[in-house]
Motif scaffolding. Structure first.
Motif: not given
Ligand code: HEM
Length: 422
Positions: A49, A112, A115, A121, A133, A214, A224
């Motif tokens: 992320g 991502h 994961r 998640s 996401g 997000h 998580t």
């Molecule tokens: C520009 C694209 C994206 C950015 C900058 C971004 C950024 C982030 C960040 C900083 C986090 C927290 C750190 C981490 O867990 O990696 C996060 C968590 C999360 N992101 Fe994204 N994300 C992006 C795209 C997506 C996409 C495409 C999905 C799903 C289809 C998604 C679903 C999630 C979920 C479910 C979490 C929580 C994960 C957990 O705690 O298990 N994200 N995202």
């Protein structure tokens, strides 16, 4: 929300009190950083992320600079990219940072999302975070598609022609939609300028807004833990999770280290292999778009190829509607179906560490079939590759459609009370 307290040096106290009385600066910093706790056993997959955010900034900055020399017209586009590569000061570096950034973005976002499949998640209370996401993922795919036409190379031209003509296969509305998307009866300079507007203005605005939303959703529900433990269960007297670490300064410091490693890898590609053997920048694209000459084999960039392979795997017409339309339906369904995960997964546990063998086997088969489809989408179709693509497409959908059954019947392991630190 706690009053203006915290680690900001006393010397700035007066100034910060003045600011806080007019804007919730300290409160916001505490809520999103110094008092925001993430599980202390996060592994490298939880870095994606942060890295996605770094790459987003790279794409925005290099994109702005490229736009300063790029000409969005069918006469000027290809030449202006040549001009950027040869005459603009460090133009080649800007271009390679942007083109490598596009591929890096998808590698990171696929990891991502992976994961998310591995640790659940998408499950309660993160359904909306996952859906946001998914919208980001769709916006990224559209951003990549519109950007892909801008160099006006021969593969850009014919690749966009193939995808736009798919819309034309939709019964009744198709031809009109296709003309509307192209802005003309054929792919032309008009298509190029509207794709330019969508790539440079509309979608970056949408993406930045979605990523902000997000983050807000994420900090509301929290991250998580890889073993499925809810760190909010065990807190100390001050209400701090015992198994958590504060985002600022701990997670940030940790992520900076990972960023340096990532930038090393990123720069190695930018300076030594920006074409990546034709997977990041295709050979036919170094030739200007030629409506009279199709490339030997038309294929989109690697991050779309699994879905392109599924599109081509559908070879039978149905109900008198051509196979092309059903291929389009399968492709759209394949991109969208991960959004249903929060409601397909009926397991009592979230993490793959506690799930049973069936879930582990189905996820492994899913990943292997996705990678095989990715490869099949880059090669010219034959009877054998089409048959293999059909099998892998069925396995891809089986992972989702059979999930309500295998996650309910399999035997799971209990989730530990406290996080397990490796
Ligand atoms: C520009 C694209 C994206 C950015 C900058 C971004 C950024 C982030 C960040 C900083 C986090 C927290 C750190 C981490 O867990 O990696 C996060 C968590 C999360 N992101 Fe994204 N994300 C992006 C795209 C997506 C996409 C495409 C999905 C799903 C289809 C998604 C679903 C999630 C979920 C479910 C979490 C929580 C994960 C957990 O705690 O298990 N994200 N995202």
């Amino acid at each position: 929300m706690p009053q203006a307290q915290g680690r900001i040096p006393r010397m700035l106290g007066g100034f910060m009190e003045w600011v806080d009385a007019r804007f919730p600066a300290t409160e916001t910093f505490q809520y999103h950083a110094s008092e925001y706790y993430a599980p202390k056993n996060h592994n490298f997959l939880y870095l994606m992320g942060w890295l996605a955010t770094i790459v987003l900034v790279n794409q925005l900055l290099t994109g702005i600079w490229l736009t300063m020399s790029y000409i969005p017209s069918s006469d000027g586009a290809f030449a202006s990219v040549e001009y950027i590569m040869r005459d603009v000061e460090y133009g080649w570096l800007l271009r390679y940072l942007h083109s490598t950034g596009a591929s890096a973005f998808f590698i990171i976002v696929y990891l991502h999302m992976f994961r998310g499949l591995l640790y659940g998640s998408y499950r309660k209370p993160r359904e909306l975070l996952w859906l946001i996401g998914m919208v980001i993922y769709l916006a990224l795919m559209a951003e990549g598609f519109f950007g892909y036409l801008l160099p006006w190379g021969n593969m850009s031209y014919w690749g966009a022609q193939v995808i736009v003509s798919l819309v034309g296969a939709i019964p009744y509305a198709g031809p009109g939609l296709m003309e509307w998307l192209r802005g003309d009866f054929l792919m032309s300079g008009i298509t190029l300028t509207r794709f330019f507007a969508l790539h440079v203005v509309a979608l970056p605005l949408v993406l930045v807004m979605l990523v902000f939303v997000h983050f807000v959703a994420l900090h509301h529900v929290g991250s998580t833990a890889p073993d499925g433990v809810d760190i909010k269960k065990f807190k100390d007297q001050k209400g701090k999770p015992l198994d958590g670490v504060a985002f600022w300064p701990y997670t940030v410091t940790h992520d900076i280290h990972a960023t340096v490693v990532f930038l090393f890898l990123f720069c190695a590609v930018v300076f030594f292999a920006p074409e990546m053997g034709g997977y990041f920048l295709e050979k036919p694209n170094f030739e200007m778009a030629n409506p009279l000459k199709t490339p030997d084999h038309i294929a989109p960039v690697w991050y779309y190829t699994p879905f392109y392979a599924m599109l081509r795997a559908v070879t039978y017409p149905l109900f008198g509607v051509p196979a092309k339309f059903w291929g389009f339906v399968v492709m759209v369904a394949a991109i969208a179906i991960p959004a249903m995960l929060p409601w397909l997964d009926r397991s009592p546990v979230a993490s793959m560490r506690s799930k049973g063998m069936l879930s582990k086997a189905m996820l492994a088969i899913f990943i292997v079939s996705f990678l095989i489809l990715g490869y099949l989408g880059t090669v010219a179709p034959s009877a054998a590759t089409t048959a293999l693509a059909q099998v892998c497409t069925v396995l891809y959908f089986a992972y989702f459609l059979l999930m309500p059954w295998y996650t309910r019947v399999e035997k799971t392991k209990p989730v530990p009370d406290r996080v397990t630190v490796p």
